[in-house]
Design an enzyme around this catalytic site. Structure first.
Site, PDB file in Angstrom:
ATOM      1  N   THR A 221     -13.779  43.161  69.605  1.00  0.00           N
ATOM      2  CA  THR A 221     -13.814  43.795  70.923  1.00  0.00           C
ATOM      3  C   THR A 221     -15.100  44.590  71.117  1.00  0.00           C
ATOM      4  O   THR A 221     -15.519  44.800  72.253  1.00  0.00           O
ATOM      5  CB  THR A 221     -12.621  44.754  71.089  1.00  0.00           C
ATOM      6  OG1 THR A 221     -12.544  45.542  69.896  1.00  0.00           O
ATOM      7  CG2 THR A 221     -11.329  43.998  71.284  1.00  0.00           C
ATOM      8  N   ASP A 222     -15.716  45.022  70.011  1.00  0.00           N
ATOM      9  CA  ASP A 222     -16.868  45.944  70.136  1.00  0.00           C
ATOM     10  C   ASP A 222     -18.002  45.336  70.958  1.00  0.00           C
ATOM     11  O   ASP A 222     -18.476  45.944  71.913  1.00  0.00           O
ATOM     12  CB  ASP A 222     -17.357  46.426  68.752  1.00  0.00           C
ATOM     13  CG  ASP A 222     -17.671  45.300  67.772  1.00  0.00           C
ATOM     14  OD1 ASP A 222     -17.313  44.122  68.070  1.00  0.00           O
ATOM     15  OD2 ASP A 222     -18.266  45.573  66.722  1.00  0.00           O
TER      16      ASP A 222
ATOM     17  N   SER B 202     -25.372  57.641  40.247  1.00  0.00           N
ATOM     18  CA  SER B 202     -24.150  56.969  40.691  1.00  0.00           C
ATOM     19  C   SER B 202     -23.206  56.847  39.505  1.00  0.00           C
ATOM     20  O   SER B 202     -23.508  56.149  38.534  1.00  0.00           O
ATOM     21  CB  SER B 202     -24.471  55.571  41.243  1.00  0.00           C
ATOM     22  OG  SER B 202     -23.286  54.794  41.254  1.00  0.00           O
TER      23      SER B 202
ATOM     24  N   LEU C 177     -13.205  48.079  53.929  1.00  0.00           N
ATOM     25  CA  LEU C 177     -12.787  49.469  54.168  1.00  0.00           C
ATOM     26  C   LEU C 177     -13.985  50.389  54.358  1.00  0.00           C
ATOM     27  O   LEU C 177     -13.843  51.604  54.421  1.00  0.00           O
ATOM     28  CB  LEU C 177     -11.919  49.974  53.007  1.00  0.00           C
ATOM     29  CG  LEU C 177     -10.628  49.202  52.796  1.00  0.00           C
ATOM     30  CD1 LEU C 177      -9.812  49.826  51.675  1.00  0.00           C
ATOM     31  CD2 LEU C 177      -9.810  49.193  54.065  1.00  0.00           C
TER      32      LEU C 177
ATOM     33  N   ASP D  80     -17.580  52.109  62.023  1.00  0.00           N
ATOM     34  CA  ASP D  80     -17.284  52.543  60.658  1.00  0.00           C
ATOM     35  C   ASP D  80     -17.726  53.982  60.410  1.00  0.00           C
ATOM     36  O   ASP D  80     -16.982  54.808  59.886  1.00  0.00           O
ATOM     37  CB  ASP D  80     -17.981  51.627  59.639  1.00  0.00           C
ATOM     38  CG  ASP D  80     -17.526  50.188  59.777  1.00  0.00           C
ATOM     39  OD1 ASP D  80     -16.557  49.936  60.516  1.00  0.00           O
ATOM     40  OD2 ASP D  80     -18.156  49.315  59.148  1.00  0.00           O
TER      41      ASP D  80
END
Ligand code: ADP
Ligand code: MG
Length: 378
Positions: free
Chosen positions: A34-35, A66, A122, A169
């Site tokens: 939809t974006d 990290s 995610l 995001d």
């Protein structure tokens, strides 16, 4: 997220202690493809993210460790200082984007770790960017509103990581709110919060990762966009957003059958997002679930961005009595997102795992999620 590892690694590398910052990954309950049609997305932040300990070091260098990759990197903050390690480019990019906006960032030390699965849909990358965008603007007292933080993350992906992503995001990671989803209007960039607390209503939210990513011939993403643009043009609109099925049917003989199906999905999806928002205001989780299935099969049959494994997972979910299940993300692999009644949860996970394994020779990965707050200092 437990902070002991980050704390001990920071101490080990830098022999001091700093402050802790956290930003989450995200889910999108509904509103897919939809974006770029100027429509709505409906994401929420989750209880998994990136945790970073950070302290100003008085130099003009960043020293970053990290924990998950077990790699240490040092880099300067000028354009030519870009590090090679892809994980470090996210941090470098955020620094550069803040500087480009006039912010004065000094050198700092950091150790960070995360529990968002990488590349599973995610948005571990947005969690990483948001963590540093939020932390650095806070530490160096750079006046930045939340929306600008999200844009710094997005620009980092565009300019330093080679990913031309939208804003959802980073937006969800920064703006997340416990027990709420955020409806973002991708045309006006207005947003509003809606209550979403599955646990309080006897449901759980769980992602099932098929762990497949299909290699695609051509560029289906660009093809879908082109279909939508063609139909919008015939309708005399900039975006498909706002078009009705009656309008689409009226131009049916001027467009291809394929374009018709693509547009039917997009128009349906806009309606479904609005339905879900309305349903949530009445705590009507059954309607939410029904719309999720409709989205899945719309993506599969009309938009044709599903795959065998995802259709299989949605079908098994239905057989197990799961309230709602659908592909999350662009399609062709990755996860389904599932709204499951508490009492059916264990059976669903066991059944989906066993049946998927039997058919495809590997188990799917299971990620239960709780809708949580966005970027913050701990
Ligand atoms: P996603 O869908 O999870 O955002 P991306 O490919 O966009 O997947 O981003 C994943 C990249 O982000 C990794 O390759 C790595 O460079 C960085 N990243 C994410 N999480 C971590 C982490 N915990 N530690 C180090 N780097 C990370
Ligand atoms: Mg990403």
């Amino acid at each position: 997220m437990d902070n002991t590892i980050v704390r001990s690694k920071f101490q080990e590398h830098f022999n001091t202690t700093g402050d802790l910052y956290f930003s989450p990954g995200r889910i999108n309950l509904i509103g897919e493809h939809t974006d770029y049609n100027g429509g709505f997305v409906f994401p929420g932040a989750i209880d998994k993210g990136i945790l970073a300990e950070i302290k100003v070091n008085g130099t003009n260098k960043v020293r970053a460790y990290s924990v998950d990759i077990d790699e240490y990197v040092e880099f300067g903050m000028n354009e030519e200082d870009a590090p090679e390690q892809s994980w470090a480019r996210y941090i470098f990019g955020v620094v550069r984007e803040i500087i480009k906006r006039g912010g004065q960032v000094g050198g700092f030390d950091t150790a960070f770790a995360g529990d968002v699965p990488l590349g599973a849909g995610l948005s571990s990358s947005a969690a990483l960017e948001s963590t540093f965008a939020y932390a650095l603007t806070t530490i160096f007292q750079i006046d930045t509103d939340k929306f600008e933080l999200a844009k710094i993350g997005q620009a980092t992906e565009h300019n330093y990581c080679g990913v031309k992503c939208g804003i959802m995001d980073q937006f969800a990671s920064v703006f997340g709110k416990k027990g709420h989803l955020i409806r973002l209007d991708c045309r006006s960039l207005e947003h509003s919060y809606f209550p979403f607390d599955p646990a309080a209503h006897g449901y759980r939210l769980v992602l099932v990762n098929s762990c497949v990513k299909h290699e695609l011939v051509g560029s289906p993403y660009n093809d879908r966009r082109a279909s939508c643009e063609r139909v919008a043009k015939v309708l005399g609109q900039e975006f498909l957003r706002g078009a009705t099925m009656a309008q689409l049917d009226a131009i049916k003989d001027q467009i291809s059958e394929e374009d018709y199906k693509r547009a039917r999905y997009v128009i349906g999806e806009e309606r479904r997002v609005l339905d879900v928002c309305e349903a949530l205001e009445k705590d009507d989780y059954e309607t939410v679930g029904a719309r999720m299935y409709e989205t899945h099969w719309g993506m599969s049959l009309d938009y044709e961005v599903s795959c065998e494994e995802l259709d299989f997972l949605a079908t098994v979910a239905k057989e197990c009595g799961v309230t709602g299940s659908r592909i999350m993300g662009g399609g062709f692999g990755g996860c389904t997102i599932n709204l499951v009644k508490e009492e059916l949860y264990d059976n669903f996970i066991a059944t989906a795992t066993a049946k998927f394994n039997e058919k495809y020779g590997h188990e799917p990965k299971i990620y239960p999620v709780i809708i949580s707050d966005g970027s913050r200092k701990l």
